[in-house]
Design an enzyme around this catalytic site. Structure first.
Site, PDB file in Angstrom:
ATOM      1  N   GLU A   1       0.509 -12.591   5.183  1.00  0.00           N
ATOM      2  CA  GLU A   1       1.565 -12.011   4.356  1.00  0.00           C
ATOM      3  C   GLU A   1       2.871 -11.890   5.136  1.00  0.00           C
ATOM      4  OE1 GLU A   1      -0.946  -9.222   1.236  1.00  0.00           O
ATOM      5  OE2 GLU A   1      -0.508  -8.458   3.233  1.00  0.00           O
TER       6      GLU A   1
ATOM      7  N   ASP B   1       0.824  -1.209   0.000  1.00  0.00           N
ATOM      8  CA  ASP B   1       0.000   0.000   0.000  1.00  0.00           C
ATOM      9  C   ASP B   1       0.858   1.258   0.000  1.00  0.00           C
ATOM     10  OD1 ASP B   1      -2.545  -1.435   0.267  1.00  0.00           O
ATOM     11  OD2 ASP B   1      -1.785  -1.970   2.241  1.00  0.00           O
TER      12      ASP B   1
ATOM     13  N   GLY C   1      -3.918  -3.565   3.148  1.00  0.00           N
ATOM     14  CA  GLY C   1      -5.115  -2.976   2.579  1.00  0.00           C
ATOM     15  C   GLY C   1      -6.130  -4.019   2.153  1.00  0.00           C
TER      16      GLY C   1
END
Length: 240
Positions: A117, A98, A110
């Protein structure tokens, strides 16, 4: 914090995202375990990897996705997937972001997949962040709020804590007004801190708070940042 984008600008931005993602794919080699990122940029990488695998150019690769949605899409595209217990480390991950600062620190989350992640990024030998040049920032927090994933249990206490640190905090909701829930069953609080003067210090503070599951500050995790702009591709590498 983010401004509206016209359809024509969005098309141009998507072409840049695709260019950055597909540039990063050239570093994927046969036999690798590849982390598949989540979001509008990373999906271009997943699709390109699937194309090359189907063409016999990436024999022996195995994928590991950062979200349930990407896992399903990768399987649909025919990419062999590693068991989600992650029995081995990941050679290379391609993901989006982002916001990225000049030190290659990143805000992610986002799309709501920040916990998975970060697990994947920390388990990867090399982490490529592919972005279009609109995601570059002089300082994190100038362009995007910081997502913070919290347990539902006691969540209001986390909002108060985040506000005590100077954030304007808002619980993330879906377009229909219902609460956003992560793949791990948690809530996300989007925190507008404005420009973050000391992101590593803020990350340490958030890491120490019980009930905060994870946050979107990825400090020192990106080994490579690929930036696509109108003048071409810029490839930044973190010094060892």
């Amino acid at each position: 914090m983010t401004s509206a984008v016209s359809p024509s600008d969005r098309d141009a931005q998507n072409k840049l995202k695709q260019a950055a993602a597909e540039y990063a794919v050239q570093f994927v080699k046969p036999g690798m375990v590849v982390g598949l990122g989540t979001g509008s940029t990373a999906i271009f990488a997943t699709r390109r990897i699937a194309q090359l695998f189907a063409a016999g150019e990436l024999d022996g690769i195995v994928g590991f996705a950062t979200s349930i949605a990407v896992w399903r899409e990768a399987e649909r595209l025919g990419i062999p997937m590693m068991d989600e217990s992650m029995p081995g480390n990941i050679d290379l991950t391609i993901d989006g972001a982002d916001e990225v600062d000049s030190r290659m620190n990143v805000i992610k989350g986002g799309g709501g997949a920040l916990l998975r992640e970060k697990i994947v990024a920390q388990s990867s030998g090399r982490v490529f962040i592919a972005i279009d040049d609109s995601k570059k920032s002089a300082r994190l927090g100038m362009r995007h709020a910081l997502p913070v994933e919290v347990l539902a249990y006691g969540w209001r206490s986390q909002v108060r804590f985040l506000e005590s640190l100077g954030a304007r905090a808002a619980v993330r909701a879906l377009p229909d007004g219902t609460q956003f829930v992560t793949d791990s069953g948690n809530m996300i609080v989007d925190c507008d801190f404005g420009p973050i003067a000391h992101p590593a210090q803020l990350a340490t503070t958030l890491n120490a708070r019980a009930g905060i599951v994870e946050h979107g500050l990825f400090i020192g995790l990106a080994t490579d940042v690929v930036i696509a702009g109108e003048t071409g591709i810029q490839h930044l590498r973190r010094e060892a």
